[in-house]
Design an enzyme around this catalytic site. Structure first.
Site, PDB file in Angstrom:
ATOM      1  N   GLY A   1       0.778  -1.323   0.081  1.00  0.00           N
ATOM      2  CA  GLY A   1      -0.015  -0.068   0.083  1.00  0.00           C
ATOM      3  C   GLY A   1       0.712   1.188  -0.079  1.00  0.00           C
TER       4      GLY A   1
ATOM      5  N   GLU B   1       4.057   4.422   6.043  1.00  0.00           N
ATOM      6  CA  GLU B   1       2.680   3.578   5.935  1.00  0.00           C
ATOM      7  C   GLU B   1       1.528   4.336   5.017  1.00  0.00           C
ATOM      8  OE1 GLU B   1       0.856   1.322   5.853  1.00  0.00           O
ATOM      9  OE2 GLU B   1       1.052  -0.117   7.574  1.00  0.00           O
TER      10      GLU B   1
ATOM     11  N   ASP C   1      -4.746   2.332  11.163  1.00  0.00           N
ATOM     12  CA  ASP C   1      -6.444   2.196  11.436  1.00  0.00           C
ATOM     13  C   ASP C   1      -6.184   1.750  12.786  1.00  0.00           C
ATOM     14  OD1 ASP C   1      -9.194   1.745  11.000  1.00  0.00           O
ATOM     15  OD2 ASP C   1      -8.462  -0.443  10.151  1.00  0.00           O
TER      16      ASP C   1
ATOM     17  N   LYS D   1      -6.660   7.168  10.811  1.00  0.00           N
ATOM     18  CA  LYS D   1      -8.125   7.203  11.182  1.00  0.00           C
ATOM     19  C   LYS D   1      -8.195   7.010  12.680  1.00  0.00           C
ATOM     20  CE  LYS D   1      -9.653   3.945   7.875  1.00  0.00           C
ATOM     21  NZ  LYS D   1     -10.568   2.786   7.614  1.00  0.00           N
TER      22      LYS D   1
ATOM     23  N   PHE E   1     -14.115   3.048   5.094  1.00  0.00           N
ATOM     24  CA  PHE E   1     -13.093   2.301   4.063  1.00  0.00           C
ATOM     25  C   PHE E   1     -12.470   3.039   2.931  1.00  0.00           C
ATOM     26  CE2 PHE E   1     -11.487  -1.288   1.660  1.00  0.00           C
ATOM     27  CZ  PHE E   1     -10.348  -1.703   2.607  1.00  0.00           C
TER      28      PHE E   1
ATOM     29  N   ASP F   1      -5.999  -0.575  -1.186  1.00  0.00           N
ATOM     30  CA  ASP F   1      -6.805  -1.564  -2.080  1.00  0.00           C
ATOM     31  C   ASP F   1      -8.158  -1.948  -1.330  1.00  0.00           C
ATOM     32  OD1 ASP F   1      -5.355  -3.275  -0.297  1.00  0.00           O
ATOM     33  OD2 ASP F   1      -6.351  -4.899  -1.146  1.00  0.00           O
TER      34      ASP F   1
ATOM     35  N   ARG G   1      -5.344   0.314  -6.321  1.00  0.00           N
ATOM     36  CA  ARG G   1      -4.255   1.072  -5.635  1.00  0.00           C
ATOM     37  C   ARG G   1      -3.868   2.150  -6.644  1.00  0.00           C
ATOM     38  NH1 ARG G   1      -2.316  -2.451  -1.702  1.00  0.00           N
ATOM     39  NH2 ARG G   1      -2.697  -4.598  -1.875  1.00  0.00           N
TER      40      ARG G   1
HETATM   41  P1  IMP Z   1      -3.995  -1.454  11.395  1.00  0.00           P
HETATM   42  O1  IMP Z   1      -2.943  -2.559  11.792  1.00  0.00           O
HETATM   43  O2  IMP Z   1      -5.368  -1.887  11.700  1.00  0.00           O
HETATM   44  O3  IMP Z   1      -3.465  -0.153  11.684  1.00  0.00           O
HETATM   45  O4  IMP Z   1      -4.001  -1.474   9.789  1.00  0.00           O
HETATM   46  C1  IMP Z   1      -3.279  -1.070   8.927  1.00  0.00           C
HETATM   47  C2  IMP Z   1      -3.373  -1.568   7.394  1.00  0.00           C
HETATM   48  O5  IMP Z   1      -4.788  -2.049   7.069  1.00  0.00           O
HETATM   49  C3  IMP Z   1      -2.881  -0.764   6.483  1.00  0.00           C
HETATM   50  O6  IMP Z   1      -1.604  -0.758   6.215  1.00  0.00           O
HETATM   51  C4  IMP Z   1      -3.902  -0.862   5.128  1.00  0.00           C
HETATM   52  O7  IMP Z   1      -3.278  -1.898   4.400  1.00  0.00           O
HETATM   53  C5  IMP Z   1      -5.071  -1.552   5.702  1.00  0.00           C
HETATM   54  N1  IMP Z   1      -6.301  -0.705   6.214  1.00  0.00           N
HETATM   55  C6  IMP Z   1      -6.601  -0.225   6.905  1.00  0.00           C
HETATM   56  N2  IMP Z   1      -7.702   0.846   6.771  1.00  0.00           N
HETATM   57  C7  IMP Z   1      -8.048   0.814   5.321  1.00  0.00           C
HETATM   58  C8  IMP Z   1      -8.803   1.284   4.320  1.00  0.00           C
HETATM   59  O8  IMP Z   1      -9.635   2.199   4.809  1.00  0.00           O
HETATM   60  N3  IMP Z   1      -8.739   0.963   3.096  1.00  0.00           N
HETATM   61  C9  IMP Z   1      -7.715  -0.095   2.543  1.00  0.00           C
HETATM   62  N4  IMP Z   1      -6.841  -0.479   3.525  1.00  0.00           N
HETATM   63  C10 IMP Z   1      -7.177  -0.393   4.814  1.00  0.00           C
HETATM   64 MG    MG Z   2      -1.169  -1.986   4.063  1.00  0.00          MG
END
Ligand code: IMP
Ligand code: MG
Length: 175
Positions: free
Chosen positions: A43, A98, A102, A130, A151, A158, A164
């Site tokens: 990403g 990054e 999330d 977020k 999302f 993606d 992407r």
């Molecule tokens: P975390 O570990 O929950 O912070 O997630 C991070 C990863 O989740 C990111 O690097 C993305 O690959 C994926 N991700 C989180 N939110 C989204 C979104 O809204 N769209 C697409 N991918 C997301």
């Molecule tokens: Mg990612």
């Protein structure tokens, strides 16, 4: 794939302008140093390249891949490392790049992992944040945009490996 459409949230010009600012900020903060960008595949590839072009101090780059998401739009909560860095980061001034933070699980895990390798410094830069969704505390040093809990796709992000390549950030709206 459920029936859906994409609505623009951040257009190309706004993203470009913000990345330019981040590049200037990083160049000031790392004056006299070489900045070592760690791009989190897949990403962050688009963001890393655009950001690197806007940094005026010397830049080195390496890549690693991990995932906390399956094919769906919800995190599995498990972070899996599928590709490690090619080179050691000892004594390097590292910035993890990054696409989005999330839950914070991925970065929390990566930051611990990389700090054990004794970099000179370790910071985090994300295009999107977020904050509402955070379940684990991570200090983020550079943020492109804070966004609502939606999302999103595009600019590297993606939905089931699609979108992407969109040059903007869009929200996936389910019809
Ligand atoms: P975390 O570990 O929950 O912070 O997630 C991070 C990863 O989740 C990111 O690097 C993305 O690959 C994926 N991700 C989180 N939110 C989204 C979104 O809204 N769209 C697409 N991918 C997301
Ligand atoms: Mg990612």
């Amino acid at each position: 794939m459920e029936k859906h459409h994409i609505e623009v949230m951040l257009d190309e010009a706004s993203i470009d302008a913000r990345i330019r600012e981040l590049g200037e900020e990083i160049s000031r903060d790392y004056a006299g140093k070489t900045v070592y960008l760690v791009c989190i595949l897949k990403g962050s590839v688009y963001f890393t390249c655009e950001l690197a072009k806007r940094i005026t101090v010397p830049v080195a780059m390496d890549f690693m891949q991990c995932s906390s998401y399956g094919a769906a739009t919800k995190s599995s909560g498990v972070v899996k490392l599928s590709k490690d860095l090619d080179l050691p980061i000892t004594d390097r001034d590292v910035i993890i790049i990054e696409d989005i933070i999330d839950s914070g699980r991925t970065l929390n895990h990566l930051k611990k992992l990389l700090s054990q390798r004794n970099p000179a410094s370790l910071k985090i830069c994300t295009l999107l944040d977020k904050p509402e969704r955070r379940v684990t505390d991570v200090k983020v040093d550079y943020v492109g945009f804070q966004i609502e809990d939606k999302f999103v796709v595009g600019y590297g992000l993606d939905y089931d490996q699609q979108y992407r390549n969109l040059p903007y950030i869009g929200v996936v709206e389910f019809d």
